[in-house]
Design a protein around this motif. Sequence first.
Motif, short mmCIF file in Angstrom:
data_model
loop_
_atom_site.label_atom_id
_atom_site.label_comp_id
_atom_site.label_asym_id
_atom_site.label_seq_id
_atom_site.Cartn_x
_atom_site.Cartn_y
_atom_site.Cartn_z
N THR A 55 44.69 50.29 55.96
CA THR A 55 43.78 50.13 57.10
C THR A 55 43.16 48.73 57.13
OG1 THR A 55 43.22 52.48 56.92
CG2 THR A 55 41.75 51.13 58.25
N GLU A 56 43.05 48.11 55.98
CA GLU A 56 42.33 46.84 55.87
C GLU A 56 42.86 45.75 56.81
OE1 GLU A 56 42.23 45.85 51.75
OE2 GLU A 56 40.80 47.45 51.25
N PRO A 57 44.18 45.54 56.93
CA PRO A 57 44.65 44.50 57.87
C PRO A 57 44.24 44.78 59.31
CG PRO A 57 46.41 45.15 56.36
CD PRO A 57 45.29 46.13 56.17
N LEU A 58 44.10 46.05 59.66
CA LEU A 58 43.71 46.39 61.02
C LEU A 58 42.24 46.09 61.28
CD1 LEU A 58 45.68 49.73 61.34
CD2 LEU A 58 46.21 47.56 62.47
N VAL A 59 41.41 46.23 60.23
CA VAL A 59 40.00 45.85 60.35
C VAL A 59 39.90 44.35 60.65
CG1 VAL A 59 37.79 45.67 59.14
CG2 VAL A 59 39.25 47.68 58.80
N ALA A 81 33.27 55.44 66.38
CA ALA A 81 32.77 56.01 65.12
C ALA A 81 33.55 55.45 63.93
CB ALA A 81 32.90 57.53 65.16
N MET A 82 34.83 55.22 64.11
CA MET A 82 35.63 54.62 63.03
C MET A 82 35.07 53.25 62.66
SD MET A 82 38.17 54.50 60.93
CE MET A 82 39.07 53.21 60.05
N VAL A 83 34.80 52.44 63.67
CA VAL A 83 34.31 51.09 63.42
C VAL A 83 32.90 51.13 62.81
CG1 VAL A 83 33.59 48.92 64.52
CG2 VAL A 83 35.73 50.04 65.21
N ARG A 84 32.02 51.90 63.39
CA ARG A 84 30.63 51.90 62.93
C ARG A 84 30.45 52.57 61.58
NH1 ARG A 84 27.13 53.78 68.17
NH2 ARG A 84 27.72 52.08 69.57
N ASP A 85 31.16 53.67 61.36
CA ASP A 85 30.92 54.46 60.16
C ASP A 85 31.82 54.06 59.00
OD1 ASP A 85 29.38 56.69 59.06
OD2 ASP A 85 31.30 57.74 58.92
N ASN A 86 33.08 53.75 59.30
CA ASN A 86 34.04 53.53 58.22
C ASN A 86 34.34 52.06 57.91
OD1 ASN A 86 34.48 56.28 57.61
ND2 ASN A 86 35.85 56.48 59.36
N TYR A 87 34.21 51.18 58.88
CA TYR A 87 34.44 49.77 58.57
C TYR A 87 33.49 49.27 57.48
CZ TYR A 87 37.88 48.67 62.23
OH TYR A 87 39.02 48.59 63.00
N PRO A 88 32.19 49.59 57.53
CA PRO A 88 31.32 49.15 56.44
C PRO A 88 31.73 49.73 55.09
CG PRO A 88 30.02 49.75 58.36
CD PRO A 88 31.41 50.21 58.64
N ARG A 89 32.24 50.96 55.07
CA ARG A 89 32.72 51.55 53.82
C ARG A 89 33.91 50.77 53.27
NH1 ARG A 89 30.78 57.10 53.80
NH2 ARG A 89 30.07 57.71 55.88
N ILE A 90 34.82 50.42 54.18
CA ILE A 90 36.02 49.69 53.76
C ILE A 90 35.64 48.32 53.20
CG2 ILE A 90 38.13 48.60 54.62
CD1 ILE A 90 38.27 50.93 56.69
N ALA A 94 35.97 47.08 49.18
CA ALA A 94 36.70 45.87 48.80
C ALA A 94 35.82 44.94 47.97
CB ALA A 94 37.20 45.15 50.05
N GLN A 95 34.55 44.82 48.35
CA GLN A 95 33.62 44.01 47.57
C GLN A 95 33.44 44.58 46.17
OE1 GLN A 95 30.18 43.91 50.23
NE2 GLN A 95 30.37 41.68 50.35
N ALA A 96 33.28 45.88 46.09
CA ALA A 96 33.07 46.54 44.79
C ALA A 96 34.27 46.37 43.88
CB ALA A 96 32.78 48.02 44.99
N LEU A 103 36.39 41.41 54.30
CA LEU A 103 36.36 42.65 55.06
C LEU A 103 34.94 43.05 55.44
CD1 LEU A 103 39.07 44.62 53.10
CD2 LEU A 103 39.11 44.25 55.58
N ALA A 104 34.01 42.83 54.53
CA ALA A 104 32.62 43.16 54.82
C ALA A 104 32.08 42.27 55.93
CB ALA A 104 31.77 43.01 53.56
N THR A 105 32.45 40.99 55.91
CA THR A 105 32.01 40.06 56.95
C THR A 105 32.59 40.46 58.31
OG1 THR A 105 31.85 38.25 55.35
CG2 THR A 105 32.03 37.65 57.68
N ALA A 106 33.88 40.83 58.31
CA ALA A 106 34.52 41.27 59.56
C ALA A 106 33.83 42.50 60.11
CB ALA A 106 36.00 41.54 59.30
N SER A 107 33.49 43.43 59.23
CA SER A 107 32.82 44.65 59.65
C SER A 107 31.44 44.35 60.24
CB SER A 107 32.67 45.60 58.46
OG SER A 107 31.86 46.70 58.78
N ARG A 108 30.68 43.53 59.55
CA ARG A 108 29.33 43.19 60.03
C ARG A 108 29.37 42.50 61.39
NH1 ARG A 108 28.42 41.91 54.49
NH2 ARG A 108 28.93 39.73 54.92
N SER A 109 30.42 41.75 61.63
CA SER A 109 30.55 41.04 62.88
C SER A 109 30.83 41.98 64.05
CB SER A 109 31.69 40.01 62.78
OG SER A 109 32.01 39.48 64.04
#
Length: 251
Positions: A55-59, A81-90, A94-96, A103-109
């Motif tokens: 899923t990560e390349p799609l984020v 819901a996928m973007v709001r709820d699961n992108y931050p998890r992804i 990855a950071q952990a 990925l976290a930066t992309a999600s926050r954006s």
Amino acid sequence: MRVALFATCVNDAVYPSTAIATVKVLERLGVTVDFPAAQTCCGQPQYNTGYRRETEPLVLRMARAFEGYDYVVTPSGSCVAMVRDNYPRIGGKAQAEGRGDTLATASRSLVPRMYELTEFLIDVLDVTDVGAFFPHRVTYHPSCHGLRLLGLGERPRRLLQAVKGLELVELPGEEECCGFGGTFALKNPDVSTAMGADKIRNSLSTGASVLCGADNSCLMHLGGMLRRQDAPQRVLHIAEILASTEKEPLV
């Protein structure tokens, strides 16, 4: 205000009329809508099936495709819901794992700019009457993602109630899942079919000619069951009802 349409892969491949209707409604309200051609899938099918890394390349692709837009609007609560709820998890996972914060930066954006259509109409444009005309009896099914994760609440109903000629009737057991649930329907077909049968029975009991929803995945499931029963009811996405006017009636 720069606004982009995220059509979603389901609508692009199966229900393009919903994406077209979304643009019609927004343009009627004076919004210029762009369609970034680089968009594909948000990654929900992969993620829900357990393929997080895939899923990560799609984020990242989503974040790049919609970079620079103030709002990204889509006629799909499940994708929002996928973007709001699961992108931050992804991104957090990855950071952990020590793989950086890309990925976290992309999600926050992307997360704060992603809106489901009815949210955008009411919360951003502050509109309930979009100038629609649809002289039919309609019942509304709130999908699980929109109901539980996004908290859409009365937004879709407020929009439907403002449609000229439309009679909105309550759906018994409306908050019960229709049984689709993405890959749930594939892995548990008997349970999925039984849940869908309950929803269809309740929908037909209203006497409505149209079963409306804000997610075509649910409507695909329910519409298929209605067709197999040769039932006197059709399914329609709310965007298509809102796009219907006296000058351009929905046929």
